[in-house]
Scaffold this motif. Structure first.
Motif, PDB file in Angstrom:
ATOM      1  N   VAL A 107       4.851   7.808  14.268  1.00  0.00           N
ATOM      2  CA  VAL A 107       5.338   9.003  14.960  1.00  0.00           C
ATOM      3  C   VAL A 107       6.633   9.511  14.345  1.00  0.00           C
ATOM      4  O   VAL A 107       7.601   8.771  14.231  1.00  0.00           O
ATOM      5  CB  VAL A 107       5.588   8.729  16.456  1.00  0.00           C
ATOM      6  N   LEU A 160      12.262   1.603  24.043  1.00  0.00           N
ATOM      7  CA  LEU A 160      12.470   3.045  24.064  1.00  0.00           C
ATOM      8  C   LEU A 160      12.852   3.579  25.435  1.00  0.00           C
ATOM      9  O   LEU A 160      13.566   4.571  25.557  1.00  0.00           O
ATOM     10  CB  LEU A 160      11.174   3.733  23.644  1.00  0.00           C
ATOM     11  N   THR A 161      12.352   2.929  26.481  1.00  0.00           N
ATOM     12  CA  THR A 161      12.569   3.498  27.811  1.00  0.00           C
ATOM     13  C   THR A 161      13.990   3.238  28.314  1.00  0.00           C
ATOM     14  O   THR A 161      14.410   3.856  29.276  1.00  0.00           O
ATOM     15  CB  THR A 161      11.573   2.922  28.826  1.00  0.00           C
ATOM     16  N   ARG A 216       7.320   0.478   5.091  1.00  0.00           N
ATOM     17  CA  ARG A 216       7.310   0.334   3.635  1.00  0.00           C
ATOM     18  C   ARG A 216       6.118   1.077   3.043  1.00  0.00           C
ATOM     19  O   ARG A 216       6.230   1.735   2.014  1.00  0.00           O
ATOM     20  CB  ARG A 216       7.221  -1.147   3.259  1.00  0.00           C
ATOM     21  N   GLU A 217       4.980   0.953   3.710  1.00  0.00           N
ATOM     22  CA  GLU A 217       3.780   1.638   3.216  1.00  0.00           C
ATOM     23  C   GLU A 217       3.979   3.154   3.216  1.00  0.00           C
ATOM     24  O   GLU A 217       3.441   3.862   2.370  1.00  0.00           O
ATOM     25  CB  GLU A 217       2.565   1.262   4.064  1.00  0.00           C
ATOM     26  N   HIS A 218       4.740   3.629   4.173  1.00  0.00           N
ATOM     27  CA  HIS A 218       5.015   5.059   4.221  1.00  0.00           C
ATOM     28  C   HIS A 218       6.129   5.449   3.253  1.00  0.00           C
ATOM     29  O   HIS A 218       6.491   6.620   3.160  1.00  0.00           O
ATOM     30  CB  HIS A 218       5.370   5.489   5.644  1.00  0.00           C
ATOM     31  N   GLY A 219       6.692   4.469   2.583  1.00  0.00           N
ATOM     32  CA  GLY A 219       7.714   4.747   1.583  1.00  0.00           C
ATOM     33  C   GLY A 219       8.997   5.316   2.132  1.00  0.00           C
ATOM     34  O   GLY A 219       9.620   6.173   1.503  1.00  0.00           O
ATOM     35  N   TYR A 257       0.839  -1.199   0.000  1.00  0.00           N
ATOM     36  CA  TYR A 257       0.000   0.000   0.000  1.00  0.00           C
ATOM     37  C   TYR A 257       0.872   1.246   0.000  1.00  0.00           C
ATOM     38  O   TYR A 257       1.873   1.319   0.702  1.00  0.00           O
ATOM     39  CB  TYR A 257      -0.869  -0.035   1.253  1.00  0.00           C
ATOM     40  N   GLN A 262       6.647  -3.381   7.736  1.00  0.00           N
ATOM     41  CA  GLN A 262       5.600  -3.283   6.720  1.00  0.00           C
ATOM     42  C   GLN A 262       5.021  -1.870   6.701  1.00  0.00           C
ATOM     43  O   GLN A 262       4.882  -1.243   5.651  1.00  0.00           O
ATOM     44  CB  GLN A 262       4.505  -4.307   7.032  1.00  0.00           C
ATOM     45  N   ARG A 263       4.714  -1.361   7.874  1.00  0.00           N
ATOM     46  CA  ARG A 263       4.131  -0.016   7.969  1.00  0.00           C
ATOM     47  C   ARG A 263       5.089   1.013   7.381  1.00  0.00           C
ATOM     48  O   ARG A 263       4.681   1.951   6.704  1.00  0.00           O
ATOM     49  CB  ARG A 263       3.835   0.289   9.441  1.00  0.00           C
ATOM     50  N   ARG A 323       5.972  -8.047  15.930  1.00  0.00           N
ATOM     51  CA  ARG A 323       5.731  -6.611  15.967  1.00  0.00           C
ATOM     52  C   ARG A 323       6.715  -5.899  15.038  1.00  0.00           C
ATOM     53  O   ARG A 323       6.357  -4.966  14.326  1.00  0.00           O
ATOM     54  CB  ARG A 323       5.874  -6.100  17.397  1.00  0.00           C
ATOM     55  N   ILE A 331      11.026   8.495  11.539  1.00  0.00           N
ATOM     56  CA  ILE A 331       9.875   7.809  12.103  1.00  0.00           C
ATOM     57  C   ILE A 331      10.383   6.846  13.149  1.00  0.00           C
ATOM     58  O   ILE A 331      11.284   6.054  12.898  1.00  0.00           O
ATOM     59  CB  ILE A 331       9.122   7.017  11.021  1.00  0.00           C
ATOM     60  N   LEU A 332       9.777   6.930  14.320  1.00  0.00           N
ATOM     61  CA  LEU A 332      10.255   6.173  15.451  1.00  0.00           C
ATOM     62  C   LEU A 332       9.349   4.989  15.708  1.00  0.00           C
ATOM     63  O   LEU A 332       8.131   5.113  15.640  1.00  0.00           O
ATOM     64  CB  LEU A 332      10.193   7.099  16.657  1.00  0.00           C
ATOM     65  N   ALA A 333       9.915   3.835  16.011  1.00  0.00           N
ATOM     66  CA  ALA A 333       9.062   2.711  16.373  1.00  0.00           C
ATOM     67  C   ALA A 333       9.750   1.805  17.376  1.00  0.00           C
ATOM     68  O   ALA A 333      10.969   1.676  17.390  1.00  0.00           O
ATOM     69  CB  ALA A 333       8.665   1.923  15.140  1.00  0.00           C
ATOM     70  N   ASN A 334       8.939   1.190  18.184  1.00  0.00           N
ATOM     71  CA  ASN A 334       9.393   0.384  19.301  1.00  0.00           C
ATOM     72  C   ASN A 334       8.941  -1.059  19.070  1.00  0.00           C
ATOM     73  O   ASN A 334       7.756  -1.346  19.097  1.00  0.00           O
ATOM     74  CB  ASN A 334       8.735   0.952  20.563  1.00  0.00           C
TER      75      ASN A 334
END
Lengths: 340, 340
Positions: free
Chosen positions: A101, B78-79, B121-124, A56, B118-119, B112, B102-105
DNA sequence: CTCATCACTTAGATCGATCTAAAATGTTTC
DNA sequence: GAAACATTTTAGATCGATCTAAGTGATGAG
């Protein structure tokens, strides 16, 4: 992967549609889980997506639809564990909704913050969680309103026109002062630190009010260096006051950590020679020895609340501005005793 | 802002072009600082942008151009201040180039992590800096290659086919062991913690090798609980070994903090009853008392290096995979002494 | 006077999704 | 069998930028 394959551009919805023998529009409906599309068609399209490895393209979608699925978060200092915990709460809640985020560090600089806000606007963020840099002009709130950008202030605030999530610093100060007073302390210092901003002011004012309402002198206010490393060696400031304090309430966990170290270095015993109360209560407080008695503001929770508030604001931009003030709790541990 | 104004859609490049009496194409050239456009025209367009309050729409641009100006960063926790410092380094370097993080935990969970990739990739995203979750299958590297997504591994690695930036954990262990040996220690424990991943393995192996090369027994390996709070109360594990250690090298700063607290609780003196060496050296190490002797891996620097490596990888995808291994330094402070 | 060159400028296609309005298909109802 | 209706499907415009290829004038050379 062959050179050709890499060259070939990404799989698009049109490719999926052709592969499944439907139109682009139908494929799009499947993507968005519309009830309009027949179940047989739906599974055919879904199979085609899997077959082709379709990804997507949120960016393309958002050109049509006014939703980028991106949230911005701007904090003054990433390396401060307090903000790391805040971010963790934010990321958690935002992530659950499938959004993402964007992280930025203002370094507590107003110009840098302005640049970051601009950059986030360019990225079309759906909203921003902002811990405003010290000395941010209140006029920023009007700019933000003009932009029509959903914003939530966290921990610090510059305007009542924008949503705010913070902790009840004044109540926290009262808890700390009351506790020390109950132990018999009368000369209590406030160990401040960092630039002046709303949270700073609220803590100082809260300290003053709490002291006055106990009939105590709120005048012992000492400012410590910004860098954690320098706080310990500035501990002597505590003992160069007109009246020597028997207890100190710290502005945040950094000061508490620094003073705790400084007292050790001077051969003094925490809780006997000086009682110490921390503020913010990040994970460390529990790990330090002696364990620090501390007012907890719950940064993770505040982050979560801020994220939820922002999501509501985005869903309903015409809501009147709201203020959420989290309760503080005093965690009594080992760093306080009766005055000598 | 009036209702009408809010309703009106954002100012587009076409609006700017019309306002400046040029074509959309020319306005676009001005935006991109092309030398093709005349200076009089340029300033007219720039003025129009200011007049109308134009905001560049990166999302729209990236539909044409293959560049989203977004970088992803995935960390397991992250903590943990260690990762906060890492992120700070990443954000710093990426931010300088005008890109956004873009930050991810991942919470150290493989599924996860897959979802987050995947997310992204969707955001390119243009690329990702990944600290792989424990137990990530090495096959992930093939997927990543198939996607054609620029990725840099940090701190941990799952594959030699992907760029990697980390620290020389083995050398760090050697520094720690050599130092303790020079003080006369022979029974040295390794205080481990957390799930097994490459950095864990490298530290354990490094410890073993260093011990063996000193002719010492590398067999005292103790595993402590994951939660910081529980480490202190598990300190007794140190003293229930067949051979009682006189020194301990900690897996990371959390273990060091926990053991330091636990020794205090048992009335033991660090550096006399047990020598302690930390690992990672986040800001806290310096703040704790006694100050912790510690092997520094420089998380901020590693973050910066990873970011730079990723930028180079994006600019030049056909480079062979690279490994950057940062030197460690032993910071000698107060937590080690001669064995009793 | 014509043609080449230079320095700009621009029309129109394009990226990959969504949305609107209409068409195709199947089902009832009278 | 036609009209009315519900259910699916779709063509084509659209979002806001960039890119290609072509089009201006103005100047200079021949």
């Amino acid at each position: 992967m062959s050179f050709d394959e890499r060259k070939k551009s990404r799989v698009t919805l049109l490719d999926v549609a052709r592969h499944a023998n439907v139109s682009r529009a139908t494929a799009s409906l499947v993507l968005r889980k519309s009830p309009l599309v027949g179940s047989e068609t739906r599974s055919r399209v879904e199979q085609a997506m899997r077959d082709l490895g379709y990804v997507y393209n949120i960016g393309a979608a958002r050109l049509r639809v006014e939703r980028s699925q991106i949230i911005g978060a701007i904090v003054p200092n990433l390396t401060n564990p307090f903000f790391a915990e805040l971010l963790s709460g934010i990321e958690e809640v935002i992530g659950e909704t499938g959004k993402v985020v964007i992280l930025a560090n203002s370094g507590d600089k107003v110009e840098r913050q302005a640049m970051l806000l601009q950059r986030m606007r360019e990225h079309g963020v759906d909203g921003v969680i902002l811990c405003p840099a010290a000395r941010t002009a209140p006029a920023l709130s009007e700019e933000i309103a003009d932009w029509g950008m959903p914003v939530v202030q966290v921990l610090r605030h510059i305007s009542f026109d924008i949503d705010y999530v913070g902790a009840d610093y004044a109540a926290g100060m009262r808890q700390a002062v009351d506790y020390l007073a109950s132990l018999g302390h009368e000369k209590i210092a406030f160990a401040a630190h960092g630039p002046v901003q709303s949270a700073y002011q609220e803590r100082v004012d809260g300290f003053r009010d709490a002291m006055l309402s106990k009939g105590l002198d709120p005048g012992i206010l000492i400012h410590f260096p910004t860098q954690l490393g320098e706080i310990a060696s500035a501990t002597h400031l505590l003992f160069e006051q007109a009246t020597r304090p028997t207890a100190a309430i710290c502005f945040n966990h950094l000061v508490a950590l620094g003073l705790s170290a400084g007292l050790y270095d001077r051969g003094l015993t925490i809780g006997r020679d000086l009682s110490l109360i921390g503020f913010d209560d990040v994970a460390d407080e529990e790990a330090i020895r002696p364990k620090l008695t501390s007012v907890s503001t719950g940064p993770v929770t505040i982050g979560e609340m801020a994220a939820r508030l922002l999501l509501e604001r985005i869903a309903n931009p015409d809501l009147p501005p709201r203020r959420v003030v989290n309760d503080t709790t005093l965690h009594i541990r080992q760093s306080c005793g009766r005055p000598q």
